[in-house]
Design a protein around this motif. Structure first.
Motif, PDB file in Angstrom:
ATOM      1  N   PHE A 235       0.834  -1.198   0.000  1.00  0.00           N
ATOM      2  CA  PHE A 235       0.000   0.000   0.000  1.00  0.00           C
ATOM      3  C   PHE A 235       0.871   1.250   0.000  1.00  0.00           C
ATOM      4  O   PHE A 235       1.767   1.422   0.821  1.00  0.00           O
ATOM      5  N   GLY A 236       0.630   2.117  -0.979  1.00  0.00           N
ATOM      6  CA  GLY A 236       1.420   3.341  -1.093  1.00  0.00           C
ATOM      7  C   GLY A 236       2.686   3.171  -1.922  1.00  0.00           C
ATOM      8  O   GLY A 236       3.396   4.134  -2.183  1.00  0.00           O
ATOM      9  N   ARG A 237       2.964   1.944  -2.337  1.00  0.00           N
ATOM     10  CA  ARG A 237       4.167   1.682  -3.133  1.00  0.00           C
ATOM     11  C   ARG A 237       4.003   2.279  -4.533  1.00  0.00           C
ATOM     12  O   ARG A 237       2.914   2.327  -5.087  1.00  0.00           O
ATOM     13  N   LYS A 238       5.128   2.715  -5.120  1.00  0.00           N
ATOM     14  CA  LYS A 238       5.081   3.144  -6.514  1.00  0.00           C
ATOM     15  C   LYS A 238       5.507   1.961  -7.380  1.00  0.00           C
ATOM     16  O   LYS A 238       6.530   1.339  -7.108  1.00  0.00           O
ATOM     17  N   GLU A 249       3.811   4.739 -14.393  1.00  0.00           N
ATOM     18  CA  GLU A 249       4.013   4.573 -12.959  1.00  0.00           C
ATOM     19  C   GLU A 249       2.701   4.832 -12.225  1.00  0.00           C
ATOM     20  O   GLU A 249       1.980   5.770 -12.552  1.00  0.00           O
ATOM     21  N   VAL A 250       2.392   3.968 -11.272  1.00  0.00           N
ATOM     22  CA  VAL A 250       1.202   4.219 -10.462  1.00  0.00           C
ATOM     23  C   VAL A 250       1.581   4.140  -8.992  1.00  0.00           C
ATOM     24  O   VAL A 250       2.590   3.539  -8.628  1.00  0.00           O
ATOM     25  N   THR A 251       0.768   4.764  -8.167  1.00  0.00           N
ATOM     26  CA  THR A 251       0.888   4.584  -6.725  1.00  0.00           C
ATOM     27  C   THR A 251      -0.215   3.618  -6.307  1.00  0.00           C
ATOM     28  O   THR A 251      -1.370   3.800  -6.706  1.00  0.00           O
ATOM     29  N   VAL A 252       0.167   2.625  -5.551  1.00  0.00           N
ATOM     30  CA  VAL A 252      -0.834   1.634  -5.148  1.00  0.00           C
ATOM     31  C   VAL A 252      -1.738   2.246  -4.083  1.00  0.00           C
ATOM     32  O   VAL A 252      -1.306   2.501  -2.956  1.00  0.00           O
ATOM     33  N   ILE A 257      -5.931  -1.095  -6.097  1.00  0.00           N
ATOM     34  CA  ILE A 257      -6.112  -2.463  -5.587  1.00  0.00           C
ATOM     35  C   ILE A 257      -7.464  -3.012  -6.031  1.00  0.00           C
ATOM     36  O   ILE A 257      -7.574  -4.150  -6.492  1.00  0.00           O
ATOM     37  N   LYS A 258      -8.481  -2.157  -5.932  1.00  0.00           N
ATOM     38  CA  LYS A 258      -9.822  -2.593  -6.341  1.00  0.00           C
ATOM     39  C   LYS A 258      -9.826  -3.002  -7.822  1.00  0.00           C
ATOM     40  O   LYS A 258     -10.332  -4.055  -8.190  1.00  0.00           O
TER      41      LYS A 258
END
Ligand code: CUA
Length: 300
Positions: A235-238, A249-252, A257-258
């Motif tokens: 959670f919060g990882r790039k 690039e996304v931030t989790v 997650i959904k």
């Protein structure tokens, strides 16, 4: 002679069958040795012509039939005890999937070890979500297959407090040998207290991730990559993902997650193959997905 206890009945049947087998082994071997010596060619240079013996033929038909019927009688009475669940039994659902057993009590309480009161008959309803597994409690002499697409059952009654092992007795893939569970037999008071206590939210999350969601077959929580990326610190990882063939690039976050659960091929993390994960759509409800997201936030 008549026992109503399943364990005693299995023990008794075992002793009877092994006794008959040992007696037969000794009688047949002794007769064989006697015949070899008594009727050797040295002693009997001229063979006798024998036409049959009705008495002997009747004897070796009747005696083995009687022995087999004795074994059948004990096997059948034990089998009947095994299949006839006492009406006051407590029912608990057991679901198998690669590679975990998980439980659901009548009041909806989940768990992946089983806690049961001593001296109470427990009926387990067995289901499998993938392949054939087999629920095996060595200490209780009982084993029953969990088969996809049908519901089997077994029942037991533990009369001694303690913790008992549960294994999977049907080879079901890579981590078959690690498909263990425990049955903890506690006093009725302790069970009642446990049964009425609130369900810890982490347990719900862990239960979904391990059990119904099946996430941990492919995602670790300790940082090691399996088929999919690890959940550790997710959670919060790039992350670099591939979306429609393009890297970005996304931030989790919750949305990511959904989306990954409902449409796993939309943003596939770089280095992992697409078309591996099955969508959780129709498997997990929205509130279950939310519980999993909360759970994942806690895995650091
Ligand atoms: Cu499940 Cu072996």
């Amino acid at each position: 002679m008549k026992t109503h206890n399943y364990i005693e009945s299995v023990g008794e049947t075992f002793v009877i069958i092994i006794s008959i087998s040992i007696a037969m082994l000794l009688i047949v071997t002794a007769a064989m040795i006697y015949f070899v010596i008594r009727y050797s060619r040295k002693r009997n240079p001229n063979p006798a012509y024998i036409e049959g013996n009705n008495f002997l033929e009747a004897l070796w038909t009747v005696i083995p039939t009687a022995l087999v019927m004795v074994m059948f009688y004990y096997g059948w009475t034990g089998f009947k005890i095994m299949r006839e669940v006492p009406p006051n039994a407590m029912t608990i659902k057991v679901t198998a999937r690669k590679w975990v057993w998980f439980y659901e009590y009548e009041n909806g309480r989940p768990g992946y070890t089983l806690k049961v009161p001593v001296g109470k008959p427990i009926k387990l309803l067995l289901k499998s979500l993938d392949v054939i597994h087999s629920y095996y409690i060595p200490a209780f002499y009982i084993k029953e297959d969990a088969v996809p697409g049908r519901e089997n059952y077994l029942w037991f009654q533990a009369d001694k407090l303690g913790v008992y092992d549960v294994m999977c007795a049907e080879y079901c893939g890579l981590q078959h040998s690690r498909m263990l569970s425990k049955i903890e037999v506690v006093s009725q008071e302790e069970f009642d207290k446990f049964y009425a206590s609130p369900i810890p939210p982490e347990l719900l999350g862990e239960q979904l991730v391990k059990g119904k969601g099946g996430c941990l077959s492919c995602h670790s929580i300790d940082g090691s990559p399996l088929v999919g990326p690890s959940f550790k610190g997710v959670f919060g990882r790039k992350s670099i993902v591939v979306t429609d063939g393009k890297e970005r690039e996304v931030t989790v976050n919750e949305d990511y997650i959904k989306r990954s659960m409902i449409d796993p091929n939309s943003d596939v993390v770089m280095g992992f193959p697409p078309n591996v994960m099955v969508s959780q759509k129709g498997i997990l409800t929205d509130s279950e997905i939310q519980i999993i997201i909360e759970y994942l936030k806690g895995i650091k």
